[in-house]
Design an enzyme around this catalytic site. Structure first.
Site, PDB file in Angstrom:
ATOM      1  N   ILE A  77      25.725  10.127  15.492  1.00 21.52           N
ATOM      2  CA  ILE A  77      26.881  10.707  16.163  1.00 21.52           C
ATOM      3  C   ILE A  77      28.150  10.103  15.571  1.00 21.52           C
ATOM      4  O   ILE A  77      28.206   8.906  15.286  1.00 21.52           O
ATOM      5  CB  ILE A  77      26.819  10.436  17.680  1.00 21.52           C
ATOM      6  N   ALA A  85      31.045   2.592  29.182  1.00 23.14           N
ATOM      7  CA  ALA A  85      31.789   3.852  29.166  1.00 23.14           C
ATOM      8  C   ALA A  85      33.245   3.721  28.731  1.00 23.14           C
ATOM      9  O   ALA A  85      34.033   4.638  28.936  1.00 23.14           O
ATOM     10  CB  ALA A  85      31.733   4.499  30.552  1.00 23.14           C
ATOM     11  N   SER A  86      33.621   2.610  28.129  1.00 25.64           N
ATOM     12  CA  SER A  86      35.026   2.461  27.731  1.00 25.64           C
ATOM     13  C   SER A  86      35.335   3.166  26.408  1.00 25.64           C
ATOM     14  O   SER A  86      36.499   3.422  26.097  1.00 25.64           O
ATOM     15  CB  SER A  86      35.390   0.977  27.627  1.00 25.64           C
ATOM     16  N   ARG A  87      34.307   3.501  25.636  1.00 27.61           N
ATOM     17  CA  ARG A  87      34.553   4.160  24.351  1.00 27.61           C
ATOM     18  C   ARG A  87      33.303   4.904  23.913  1.00 27.61           C
ATOM     19  O   ARG A  87      32.253   4.814  24.544  1.00 27.61           O
ATOM     20  CB  ARG A  87      34.966   3.139  23.272  1.00 27.61           C
ATOM     21  N   ASN A 138      24.025   4.014  29.526  1.00 24.75           N
ATOM     22  CA  ASN A 138      24.481   4.186  28.144  1.00 24.75           C
ATOM     23  C   ASN A 138      24.747   2.860  27.437  1.00 24.75           C
ATOM     24  O   ASN A 138      24.747   2.805  26.204  1.00 24.75           O
ATOM     25  CB  ASN A 138      25.765   5.023  28.138  1.00 24.75           C
ATOM     26  N   SER A 195      38.268  -4.121  29.427  1.00 28.09           N
ATOM     27  CA  SER A 195      39.112  -4.109  28.230  1.00 28.09           C
ATOM     28  C   SER A 195      40.280  -3.147  28.398  1.00 28.09           C
ATOM     29  O   SER A 195      40.335  -2.339  29.338  1.00 28.09           O
ATOM     30  CB  SER A 195      38.277  -3.683  27.027  1.00 28.09           C
ATOM     31  N   SER A 210      17.421   6.986  21.653  1.00 24.44           N
ATOM     32  CA  SER A 210      17.874   7.158  20.263  1.00 24.44           C
ATOM     33  C   SER A 210      16.745   7.739  19.430  1.00 24.44           C
ATOM     34  O   SER A 210      15.558   7.520  19.734  1.00 24.44           O
ATOM     35  CB  SER A 210      18.298   5.805  19.679  1.00 24.44           C
ATOM     36  N   TYR A 221      16.269  -2.761  18.131  1.00 25.27           N
ATOM     37  CA  TYR A 221      16.915  -1.585  18.696  1.00 25.27           C
ATOM     38  C   TYR A 221      15.906  -0.462  18.963  1.00 25.27           C
ATOM     39  O   TYR A 221      15.895   0.137  20.044  1.00 25.27           O
ATOM     40  CB  TYR A 221      18.007  -1.096  17.741  1.00 25.27           C
TER      41      TYR A 221
END
Length: 245
Positions: free
Chosen positions: A188, A12-14, A90, A39, A142, A155
């Site tokens: 996205i 969830a940092s970006r 996520n 980070s 996805s 993936y």
């Protein structure tokens, strides 16, 4: 809409994870941000969320592919937040390559992070949800799981596994008032896809003729975390502008 709820969001940092964290905070939820490293981006997200929305936000280092790390981190978060209501799986990585040239490590790392990581976090927080007789679990899949894009055997397999995992969790936990749904984003707009936004031929393949925004995914994640989705479980909802029709 989520006032007083406590949410855990991995990766969830970006990007999408960050936007979901911000959306939840804007709806009144306290948020725990997890990432593989603490980070500068994660710390900046914490600062922004706390100052902008006046909710509790903490950052935790967690390699979700490690069962032990997921277990220990979940225990700490549950204690720090006095229980968790929402889990968003996520965290994900890509190691694109054609099957003929894909290395074993490229396949294993993607499966371990994307699929096993989601399983680890669900398992680690399962007792918390059962004890509370409440839980909203949202897994990020996805359209790659639905379309089978070339170069993404690892993936696509991990994200297809997420869909199956979502349905199993919905079956196993439904009677305990715990729902589990999946979101399947298309293309996205992030740093990785920004060049596609000027590719007119590519955009023609999307019925809505544009890339999605991280907000498009976050808005659905907020709905699925709220009381408005209380009778929805086991579903996979695409946010792809119609690409996978």
């Amino acid at each position: 809409m989520l006032k007083g709820k406590n949410a855990v969001i991995t990766g969830a940092s970006r990007g999408i994870g960050r936007k979901i964290a911000e959306k939840y905070a804007s709806c009144g939820a306290n948020v725990a941000i997890l990432d593989i490293v603490i980070s500068d981006a994660a710390l900046e997200a914490k600062k922004y969320i706390e100052e902008t929305y006046n909710v509790k936000c903490e950052v935790y280092q967690c390699d979700v592919s490690s069962t032990q790390c997921a277990k220990e981190t979940a225990a700490k978060i549950t204690s720090d937040f006095d229980g968790i209501d929402i889990l968003v799986n996520n965290a994900g990585i890509t190691r694109d390559n054609l099957i003929a040239t894909m290395e074993e490590d490229e396949f294993d790392k993607v499966i371990d992070t994307n699929l096993k990581g989601a399983f680890n976090m669900i398992k680690a927080l399962s007792r918390n949800f059962i004890k509370r007789k409440y839980g909203k679990i949202i897994n990020i899949s996805s359209i790659s799981a639905l379309k089978g894009l070339a170069g993404q055997a690892n993936y696509a397999s991990s994200k297809a596994g997420i869909i199956a995992l979502t349905k199993v969790v919905a079956r196993e936990f439904g009677a305990k008032n715990i729902s589990c749904n999946a979101i399947a984003p298309g293309f996205i707009m992030t740093d990785m896809t920004k060049d596609l936004n000027s590719d007119e031929e590519f955009l023609k393949s999307i019925p809505l003729k544009r890339l999605g925004k991280t907000e498009d995914v976050a808005n659905l994640a907020a709905f699925l975390a709220s009381e408005y989705s209380d009778y929805i479980t086991g579903e996979v909802i695409r946010v792809d502008g119609g690409l996978a029709i």
